[in-house]
Scaffold this active site. Structure first.
Site, short mmCIF file in Angstrom:
data_model
loop_
_atom_site.label_atom_id
_atom_site.label_comp_id
_atom_site.label_asym_id
_atom_site.label_seq_id
_atom_site.Cartn_x
_atom_site.Cartn_y
_atom_site.Cartn_z
N LYS A 92 0.86 -1.18 0.00
CA LYS A 92 0.00 0.00 0.00
C LYS A 92 0.89 1.23 0.00
O LYS A 92 2.07 1.15 0.39
CB LYS A 92 -0.86 -0.02 1.28
CG LYS A 92 -2.11 0.78 1.20
CD LYS A 92 -3.31 -0.03 0.75
CE LYS A 92 -4.54 0.84 0.69
NZ LYS A 92 -5.74 0.12 0.31
N VAL A 193 -19.99 8.51 2.25
CA VAL A 193 -20.62 8.21 0.96
C VAL A 193 -19.75 8.74 -0.18
O VAL A 193 -20.17 9.55 -0.99
CB VAL A 193 -22.09 8.71 0.88
CG1 VAL A 193 -23.01 7.73 1.56
CG2 VAL A 193 -22.25 10.11 1.49
N VAL A 196 -17.10 4.26 -2.78
CA VAL A 196 -17.75 2.98 -2.48
C VAL A 196 -19.12 3.20 -1.84
O VAL A 196 -20.11 2.57 -2.23
CB VAL A 196 -16.89 2.11 -1.53
CG1 VAL A 196 -17.56 0.76 -1.28
CG2 VAL A 196 -15.50 1.90 -2.10
P1 NAD Z 1 -13.60 8.04 -0.70
O1 NAD Z 1 -12.55 8.97 -0.28
O2 NAD Z 1 -14.16 8.14 -2.06
O3 NAD Z 1 -14.84 8.12 0.31
C1 NAD Z 1 -14.70 8.19 1.69
C2 NAD Z 1 -15.79 9.14 2.20
O4 NAD Z 1 -15.77 9.11 3.61
C3 NAD Z 1 -15.57 10.59 1.77
O5 NAD Z 1 -16.74 11.11 1.18
C4 NAD Z 1 -15.23 11.31 3.08
O6 NAD Z 1 -15.66 12.63 3.11
C5 NAD Z 1 -15.97 10.44 4.08
N1 NAD Z 1 -15.45 10.54 5.45
C6 NAD Z 1 -14.17 10.67 5.88
N2 NAD Z 1 -14.13 10.71 7.22
C7 NAD Z 1 -15.42 10.60 7.65
C8 NAD Z 1 -16.04 10.56 8.92
N3 NAD Z 1 -15.34 10.68 10.05
N4 NAD Z 1 -17.39 10.42 8.98
C9 NAD Z 1 -18.12 10.31 7.85
N5 NAD Z 1 -17.60 10.35 6.61
C10 NAD Z 1 -16.26 10.48 6.51
O7 NAD Z 1 -13.05 6.56 -0.41
P2 NAD Z 1 -13.59 5.18 -0.97
O8 NAD Z 1 -12.77 4.80 -2.14
O9 NAD Z 1 -15.08 5.23 -1.07
O10 NAD Z 1 -13.19 4.20 0.22
C11 NAD Z 1 -13.91 4.15 1.43
C12 NAD Z 1 -13.28 3.13 2.37
O11 NAD Z 1 -13.29 1.84 1.76
C13 NAD Z 1 -11.81 3.40 2.70
O12 NAD Z 1 -11.52 2.96 4.01
C14 NAD Z 1 -11.06 2.54 1.71
O13 NAD Z 1 -9.76 2.20 2.16
C15 NAD Z 1 -11.96 1.34 1.65
N6 NAD Z 1 -11.84 0.59 0.41
C16 NAD Z 1 -12.06 1.20 -0.78
C17 NAD Z 1 -11.97 0.45 -1.95
C18 NAD Z 1 -12.26 1.05 -3.30
O14 NAD Z 1 -12.47 0.30 -4.26
N7 NAD Z 1 -12.33 2.37 -3.43
C19 NAD Z 1 -11.64 -0.90 -1.89
C20 NAD Z 1 -11.43 -1.49 -0.64
C21 NAD Z 1 -11.54 -0.73 0.51
#
Ligand code: NAD
Length: 367
Positions: A92, A193, A196
């Site tokens: 990572k 939101v 994912v």
């Molecule tokens: P992203 O940055 O698009 O979305 C994350 C959202 O969470 C953002 O809108 C942000 O404003 C919000 N956020 C941050 N802190 C917050 C809090 N304290 N309370 C409420 N909302 C909050 O990220 P993503 O790609 O959607 O990923 C989300 C999670 O899933 C991460 O932990 C990531 O590591 C994990 N993940 C993502 C993927 C992927 O395909 N994108 C795959 C596996 C795991």
């Protein structure tokens, strides 16, 4: 490989000391003055293949937080890739910066050069704060990147496939707890939101679940509320909701002493990585409270599964989706296994991952 239980706040000790704690193979610190790039790449384990995992861009408070995050995330990738049956190891990267302000072409192309210098030991992709445009810049400097835009014959944004995996994993948990995998009418709180979370909300509202959402950004919340039938709740109120399922889709460590004292749900199933603040303490605590915890690294593997089919062959979305759909069976079997063995679900998933890595190590020795 042995592994120690990792607590979110184990940030003390030297860099090598922290690497030794969980047998990280390599950690690379990257700095470049012209672009302002400050990044850390962590390769945890390459027994199953080259280390693969996304890059996160986040405005960390300090270097120790960034290092702690990348070490935990890369370790998580090792087990996620192992349990999903992928032939890639765990790695990572984190870029220290504000994803809303600090992105430039130069920054991402410079980062691509650092990834390239590792000659394929680490393959990068998207994580929090990173979009396909950023990946396109990285891909201008290195072939060791996946999740490239579809216009570049890549697999594109992995988030819809991650959301699909989380959704089927959640359904498997519902089947175990309620005897039916229908989510219709279930009260589900989605925390975060973004990429994912939005796709998950789409799937849940399509199934007529009662969906609550929260996020730290007003514009993000408004955008979702305009498109789907959801109710917005304040960031800190999410833990106190009367809900059936809590779906953490923001950052890690949200399952902790404080939140577990407040959560009244029967299932935790979400996309965020490293949801348990302390893997042993809080996985046990979920079990004791009668909450079925769907291990994050098992049900959020859809994204890396999608990326994997870009790494190993000409990308085929059907194949990736078929594989992600198997998360339902993986999860359901795991819940039964944990129950039979009287262990928590996190430990049960870890056991499967560790056994696969140990078996493949034997295979390598037999050559
Ligand atoms: P992203 O940055 O698009 O979305 C994350 C959202 O969470 C953002 O809108 C942000 O404003 C919000 N956020 C941050 N802190 C917050 C809090 N304290 N309370 C409420 N909302 C909050 O990220 P993503 O790609 O959607 O990923 C989300 C999670 O899933 C991460 O932990 C990531 O590591 C994990 N993940 C993502 C993927 C992927 O395909 N994108 C795959 C596996 C795991």
């Amino acid at each position: 490989m042995e592994t120690v239980i990792l607590a979110e706040d184990s940030k003390t000790g030297s860099v090598l000391g922290q690497m030794m704690l969980n047998e990280h193979e390599q950690v690379v610190f990257c700095y470049d003055k012209p672009s302002g790039l400050k990044a850390i790449i962590a390769v945890h384990n390459t027994v199953l293949g080259p280390a693969a995992g996304g890059t996160r861009m986040w405005a960390y408070q300090n270097e120790a937080d960034a290092l702690n995050d990348v070490l935990r995330l890369s370790r998580g990738m090792t087990f996620k890739n192992a349990v999903a049956g992928l032939n890639i190891g765990g790695g990572k990267a984190v870029i220290i910066g504000d994803a809303r302000k600090d992105k430039t072409e130069l920054l991402f192309r410079t980062f691509g050069k650092f990834v390239n210098n590792l000659n394929g030991k680490y393959i990068t992709a998207e994580d929090v704060g990173i979009g396909t445009q950023d990946i396109e810049y990285v891909a201008m400097q290195t072939k060791y990147v996946a999740g490239k835009p579809e216009t570049m014959n890549g697999s594109g944004d992995p988030s819809p496939v991650t959301a699909r995996g989380v959704y089927v994993g959640m359904k498997a948990a519902a089947k175990k707890v309620y005897g039916s995998d229908s989510l219709a009418g279930k009260k589900i709180a989605v925390q975060g939101v973004g990429h994912v979370g939005e796709h998950l909300v789409k799937l849940l509202t399509q199934e007529n679940a009662k969906v609550y959402i929260t996020d730290i950004y007003e514009d993000v919340l408004k955008n979702i509320a305009q498109q789907y039938k959801v109710e917005i709740v304040a960031v800190d109120k999410i833990y106190d909701l009367d809900m059936d399922i809590y779906a953490p889709c923001a950052l890690g460590a949200t399952i902790n002493d404080d939140t577990l004292a407040r959560l009244k749900c029967s299932i935790i199933a979400g996309a965020a990585n490293n949801q348990l603040k302390d893997e042993k303490v809080h996985a046990d605590a979920c079990q004791q409270k009668g909450i079925l915890y769907a291990p994050d690294f098992l049900i959020n593997a859809g994204g890396i599964i999608n990326v994997y089919y870009e790494i190993i062959e000409q990308y085929n979305r059907e194949r990736a989706l078929q594989h992600a759909e198997k998360i339902y069976d993986y999860a359901y079997q795991l819940f039964l296994e944990a129950e039979t063995q009287k262990i928590n679900t996190h430990q049960a998933a870890m056991n499967i991952a560790l056994k696969r890595i140990a078996d493949m190590e034997k295979l390598q020795r037999n050559r």
